[in-house]
Design a protein around this motif. Sequence first.
Motif, PDB file in Angstrom:
ATOM      1  N   SER A  48      22.353   4.901  -8.870  1.00  0.00           N
ATOM      2  CA  SER A  48      22.706   5.577 -10.121  1.00  0.00           C
ATOM      3  C   SER A  48      21.553   6.442 -10.586  1.00  0.00           C
ATOM      4  CB  SER A  48      23.066   4.565 -11.214  1.00  0.00           C
ATOM      5  OG  SER A  48      21.979   3.697 -11.473  1.00  0.00           O
ATOM      6  N   ALA A  90      24.069   3.165 -17.936  1.00  0.00           N
ATOM      7  CA  ALA A  90      23.955   2.694 -16.554  1.00  0.00           C
ATOM      8  C   ALA A  90      23.092   1.439 -16.520  1.00  0.00           C
ATOM      9  CB  ALA A  90      23.355   3.770 -15.660  1.00  0.00           C
ATOM     10  N   ILE A 101      27.122   7.277 -11.252  1.00  0.00           N
ATOM     11  CA  ILE A 101      27.090   5.842 -10.983  1.00  0.00           C
ATOM     12  C   ILE A 101      27.982   5.553  -9.777  1.00  0.00           C
ATOM     13  CG2 ILE A 101      27.546   3.543 -11.916  1.00  0.00           C
ATOM     14  CD1 ILE A 101      27.277   4.809 -14.729  1.00  0.00           C
TER      15      ILE A 101
END
Length: 310
Positions: free
Chosen positions: A205, A222, A149
Motif C-alpha cells: 500500500s 491504510a 491498497i
Amino acid sequence: MTLRTTFLGTGGAVPTTRRAPSAVMVNREGERFLFDCGEGTQRQMMRFNTGFDVGHVFLSHLHGDHILGLPGLLQTWDFQDRTDSLAIHGPPGSRRQLRDLIGAGGHDTAFPVRIHEVTPGSVALEGEAFEIRAFETEHRTTSQGYALIEDDRKGRFKREKAEEELGVPPGPAYGKLHAGESVELDDGRVIEPEQVVGDPRPGRSLVYTGDTRPVDATVEVADEPDLLIHDATFDDEMAGRARSTGHATAREAGKIAQRAGAERLALTHISSRYPGDARGHQREAAGVFDGECFVAEDGKTVEIPFPDDE
C-alpha cells in the motif's frame, strides 16, 4: 511484481531549477497512475523515462501547481495519435473547472477523456487485486488524498507438509488446495485447504496526501502503509505559515507517519524557500518517526516490495 513510485515533481507552488511542481507516477504491474500533474509533467515523464501510457490521473485539488500540466500532456498524447480513453479523477465539484482547463487552448482531444468526481471515503478505482481510495484532507480548498491498497494475497502453500505428512500427490490437487478447495485422496481422506495453506499475506500500500494539514484520515485510510508520501512544505521555523496556508511541516508529517505505522515516509512539496538541500526537513521528521524517512527529489524512484520479500 512491480510497484514503483517515481517522483516527477517535488516542489511547492513556485517551481525551482531543482524541483518541478507536484506530480508522482506509480507503476503497478505495468499499469501507470499519475497523481497530480503540475506544469511540465510531460517533460519530467520523458526526462525520467517513466513511460507515457497512463490510464488514470488522480488530482488532489485544483490549485495550479497540481493541474497546469494537464493541457500540454493531453495535447502531446493527441499528437502521438493516442486512442485509449483517459480517466481523470478529481474532488467533488471539479468537473466543470477541469473541462474548462482542458479546453482552454481551444484543443479537443481525439481520444475520450472522462472526468470523475470522487467523494472522500469512496473507491476511485477498483482494479484487479487492488483499489485506489480517496480520503479527505485539509487545505485551503476542496482537497483529498489517495491510497493505493492491494488485496491480501493467498497464504504460502506448504508443499512439504502436503506431500510428506499428508500424502497428497503432486499435481492438480495442489492447485485446488491453494485455490481454497478441499481434496479427497484415493484412501478416502479429505484434505482441507487450511491444513496446507498458510495465513493470508498482506499486499502492498501507498498513501499520497497532496497538500494538507496533518489529518486523522491519513492515518486511517491504510493499515501500516509501505510508503506514505506527505506534504512537508515547511520546516519548524515556518510552522505558523504552514497552519495559515493549509500545509504541514516535516515534523508534523513525521508524527502522522509514526501514528500510521508507515514503513517509509517521503517528504514532498518542498517550498522554494529552501533552494538548496532540505536535509533539515529529514532531520525534523526523523526525530519523531521510527521508520525510513527521506526528502523526495525529482527523479527519485522507490520500489515497494511485498512485506515478506524484504
